[in-house]
Design an enzyme around this catalytic site. Structure first.
Site, PDB file in Angstrom:
ATOM      1  N   HIS A 112      10.281  25.991  18.877  1.00 47.17           N
ATOM      2  CA  HIS A 112      11.299  24.988  18.522  1.00 47.17           C
ATOM      3  C   HIS A 112      12.012  25.394  17.249  1.00 47.17           C
ATOM      4  CE1 HIS A 112       7.748  24.048  16.160  1.00 47.17           C
ATOM      5  NE2 HIS A 112       8.550  23.452  15.276  1.00 47.17           N
ATOM      6  N   ASP A 155      13.376  23.765  13.609  1.00 47.22           N
ATOM      7  CA  ASP A 155      13.139  22.589  12.776  1.00 47.22           C
ATOM      8  C   ASP A 155      14.465  21.954  12.403  1.00 47.22           C
ATOM      9  OD1 ASP A 155      10.431  22.862  12.799  1.00 47.22           O
ATOM     10  OD2 ASP A 155      10.327  23.944  10.890  1.00 47.22           O
ATOM     11  N   HIS A 180      10.404  28.982  16.106  1.00 49.84           N
ATOM     12  CA  HIS A 180       8.991  29.341  15.936  1.00 49.84           C
ATOM     13  C   HIS A 180       8.078  28.460  16.778  1.00 49.84           C
ATOM     14  CE1 HIS A 180       9.880  26.136  13.086  1.00 49.84           C
ATOM     15  NE2 HIS A 180       8.580  25.838  13.067  1.00 49.84           N
ATOM     16  N   ARG A 221      -7.459  22.110  12.806  1.00 51.12           N
ATOM     17  CA  ARG A 221      -6.587  22.713  11.807  1.00 51.12           C
ATOM     18  C   ARG A 221      -5.644  21.636  11.289  1.00 51.12           C
ATOM     19  NH1 ARG A 221      -1.333  26.506  12.580  1.00 51.12           N
ATOM     20  NH2 ARG A 221      -1.112  26.951  10.385  1.00 51.12           N
TER      21      ARG A 221
END
Ligand code: NAG
Ligand code: NAG
Ligand code: NAG
Ligand code: NAG
Length: 725
Positions: free
Chosen positions: A654, A656, A706, A716
């Site tokens: 996607h 940002d 990314h 995480r």
């Protein structure tokens, strides 16, 4: 009063070499002058008097030392006895003076010169009110200028005449010496026979009572004098009689001698106690009283510093009084980890802790009741003692009561007062700001200290042996303590010879979160930075340690481990993770292209703080890495994302919705999770081992398409911010 001359002269002082002590030159009159004083007890005041006398080479005889104090009349009786051997000495000059609240401001040469100029056999100090009997005022001769009434606190005369004066004494110890001398003076026949005058214009004797404001310090050529502005005189003796005692303490910080303001003072190197020669096991035993009276930020750090004090724990006993349930876990953790290393530990928890003054009394009493206790060191939780040697430094200074200077970073608030108002509250002394800002360095006699101080055990067992040092009506316990110390004639000092630390602001401190210190970025910025910003961030800011793992992707240390842990714990504690189709309404606007499992900063009320973090710590780096681009670090989206194999393990490729994005790893690959990382598709480049506390910064909308790589095990966490949407 004002010390207007001071700023001008500071510069001059700084370049002057250390001058020889004033008035030290041998004087042919030396053997013609004797100083007599009456003091039954070796007080701090007497020591100060003797120090000043010594520095001018006066010969002083103290009468009555060790005896019992019975009353003013005793002084005349002792004088009479002391003068008998000199009854017919015409050339011996005798100065009688009080001593507990008197200092010399000039040497014998000047004193004798002024006495001779007065052309009388006896000269008394003068007062602006008649004491003890005001009805006698009208009987006094009228004078054209100056103080009209006799003061018995100081007089000088030929021995034979002084003897004539006291020879008739047949009063009792309870009688007033001042009344005795007054009546003598007011009897014209006796006055003529003894040949008495008064020092109306304070050429020799300055009584401060009623005229403290007339007297200022005058600094010149590395020397200091007290100057009477009304009569334009430079008195030889200064007497802080009655309520002006504290003003004398202030003057006494400078008189008799000023070195330079940058170093040295009257008491700086006086009677130092050397600890170097002692082995670790023979260092003095210290009881440390710790007081947590209200919700206080950075309590864990407080205990870390306590643990790091440069003093053997087996020579320390702890008395910990905690009033705050909120902090009880920290206290317990500390004691679990380190309690057994101390000589002895006593704690009083919130449930038994009702009265602050009581708690302070008990802490002090723990030292008082422990014969081996040589020092009691009291610290309040908001005090940040950065100097680990503080305890040794204070002990070495060898004062009955001494505080290290600590102040608020942001303003002039500190743990001492330089003066008191007439009702006993704060008043600013002329030198207050200079001392707080360390423009003048030394050990200062002050009327009030608080927050952190050291008291000698021997004093607690003698002059301060009363069990209640902290209660009195509605006054703050520290004011009561200082009042008790002052009443006992004990000098309190504050030292700023070293830097010791500061005091936290407790304002706006909330206890509604799990890790409330995170919210302290505004109120206690320095402490916040120290706890939360990575120690190598400053290197990154200089351009060192900034890595570029992929084109235009910058990677640098930002947060400490603690920050990461606390943010994660805070989020888990809040617990309202939003996910997949149930996205929060704020996200409907389409800013976030790909939904994640996350909690937004504003959900935990951390928006303002986060913005300040971005502004203070990210924007400077952004501007460095992307020259010509300026950001006010506005963000619409800042959130913590959680990746888990069985929840959301990855994020599809996607863009940002930001000009640039910050992505901070909040835990460690290998330790907390496996897999994960970030891949920039256009560059076929991945950051696969994100470092805990490090930030990745990359451009948003256009180039840096990314994806979040799959987490295969564990959980995480990352903190993501879309800046300048
Ligand atoms: C003291 O004696 C001197 C002379 O020695 C005289 O001039 C002066 O008036 C006397 N003072 C008083 C107060 O008697
Ligand atoms: C420390 O101070 C006390 C009291 O003033 C004094 O008696 C003692 O001699 C001092 N210690 C040293 C080493 O000077
Ligand atoms: C800071 O950087 C130095 C030099 O790169 C490194 O040795 C040190 O471990 C770093 N400190 C921390 C806390 O990561
Ligand atoms: C991407 O990089 C990997 C190794 O890092 C390589 O095996 C692969 O062929 C690259 N793909 C492209 C499209 O260049």
């Amino acid at each position: 009063m004002g010390v207007l001359l001071l700023p001008l002269l500071l510069g001059v002082l700084a370049i002057l070499p250390i001058l020889p002590r004033w008035g030290n030159c041998a004087n042919p009159d030396d053997d013609k002058l004797l100083v007599l004083t009456v003091a039954t007890e070796e007080t701090d005041g007497l020591r100060r008097f003797q120090r000043s006398a010594h520095s001018f080479n006066y010969k002083v005889k103290v009468l009555g030392l060790g005896g019992q104090w019975l009353g003013e009349g005793q002084k005349v009786q002792l004088m009479k006895l002391a003068l008998e051997p000199y009854a017919d000495k015409e050339d011996l000059i005798i100065l009688f003076t009080e001593s507990y609240d008197v200092i010399f401001a000039a040497g014998p040469g000047e004193l004798l010169k002024k006495f001779r100029q007065a052309k009388s056999k006896v000269v008394f100090s003068a007062e602006s009110v008649a004491y003890p009997d005001r009805h006698l005022e009208s009987k006094y001769p009228v004078v054209p200028e100056g103080k009209r009434f006799l003061g018995s606190g100081g007089f000088i005369g030929y021995a034979a005449y002084l003897y004539k004066m006291v020879a008739d004494w047949d009063g009792t110890d309870k009688d007033s010496d001042q009344l005795f001398y007054t009546k003598l003076f007011l009897d014209p026949v006796k006055r003529g026979k003894v040949n008495i005058t008064l020092d109306h214009r304070c050429r020799i004797f300055q009584n401060l009572y009623g005229s403290a404001e007339d007297v200022v310090l005058k600094f010149e050529h590395g020397r200091v004098r007290a100057r009477n502005l009304v009569y334009d005189t430079l008195p030889v003796l200064i007497h802080g009689n009655g309520p002006t005692k504290l003003h004398l303490n202030y003057l006494g910080n400078y008189i008799p001698h000023v070195w330079t303001f940058e170093s040295g003072c009257n008491v700086c190197d006086e009677g130092l106690r050397n600890l170097e020669s002692l082995s670790v096991d023979t260092l003095p035993l210290v009881v440390i009283g710790i007081f947590i009276e209200q919700p206080t930020p950075f309590v864990s750090e407080f205990f870390k510093r306590l643990n790091n004090l440069n003093y053997p724990k087996n020579r320390i006993q702890l008395y910990i009084s905690n009033h705050e349930p909120h902090h009880q876990r920290r206290v317990e953790n500390f004691l679990q980890d380190h309690g057994t290393q101390y000589n002895f530990v006593k704690t009083v928890g919130p449930e038994e802790n009702s009265d602050f003054a009581d708690a302070r009394n008990k802490g002090m009493d723990m030292c008082r009741q422990t014969p081996e206790c040589e020092y009691y060191f009291s610290i309040d939780a908001p005090v940040v003692l950065k100097n680990p040697n503080v305890l040794r430094i204070l002990i070495e200074q060898n004062k009955s009561v001494i505080a290290p200077l600590v102040s608020r970073n942001a303003n002039l608030w500190s743990n001492f007062w330089g003066a008191l108002s007439s009702d006993g509250y704060y008043a600013r002394s002329e030198d207050y700001i200079d001392i707080v800002q360390r423009q003048r360095i030394g050990v200062w006699n002050v009327p009030y200290i608080s927050s952190v101080y050291l008291v000698k055990g021997s004093i607690l067992r003698s002059k301060l042996s009363q069990n209640d040092m902290f209660h009195s009506g509605t006054l703050d316990s520290d004011m009561v303590f200082c009042d008790n110390v002052r009443q006992q004639g004990i000098f309190m000092f504050v030292t700023n010879r070293q830097e010791f630390g500061h005091i936290l602001s407790l304002e706006n401190y909330k206890t509604t979160h799990l890790h409330n210190d995170l919210w302290e970025i505004f109120e206690n910025t320095e402490d916040w930075k120290e706890k939360y910003i990575h120690p190598n961030y400053s290197e990154a800011l200089k351009g060192k340690l900034v890595e570029m793992p992929c084109p235009d992707v910058y990677w640098f240390p930002l947060f400490t481990e603690t920050t990461c842990n606390e943010i994660v714990e805070e989020m888990e504690n809040f617990g309202k993770w939003s996910g997949g189709g149930n996205k929060d309404e704020r996200l409907q606007g389409g800013y976030e292209n790909v939904p994640t499992i996350d909690i937004h900063m504003n959900q935990i009320d951390y928006e303002k703080e986060w913005h300040k973090i971005l502004l203070d710590f990210i924007a400077p780096l952004t501007q460095k890495m992307f020259p010509g681009y300026y950001t006010s670090a506005q963000f619409d989206l800042a959130f913590v994302v959680r990746y888990k194999p069985d929840e959301q393990p990855l994020l599809e490729p996607h863009h940002d919705a930001s000009t640039f994005t910050i992505n901070i790893a909040l835990n460690s690959v290998g330790q907390d999770y496996e897999g994960g990382g970030c891949r920039f598709l256009r560059y076929n480049c991945s950051v696969r081992a994100p470092r805990k506390g490090w930030a990745l910064m990359h451009p948003g909308r256009l180039t840096h398409y990314h994806e979040g790589l799959r987490v295969t095990k564990g959980t995480r966490y990352i903190a993501v911010s879309f800046v300048d949407p």
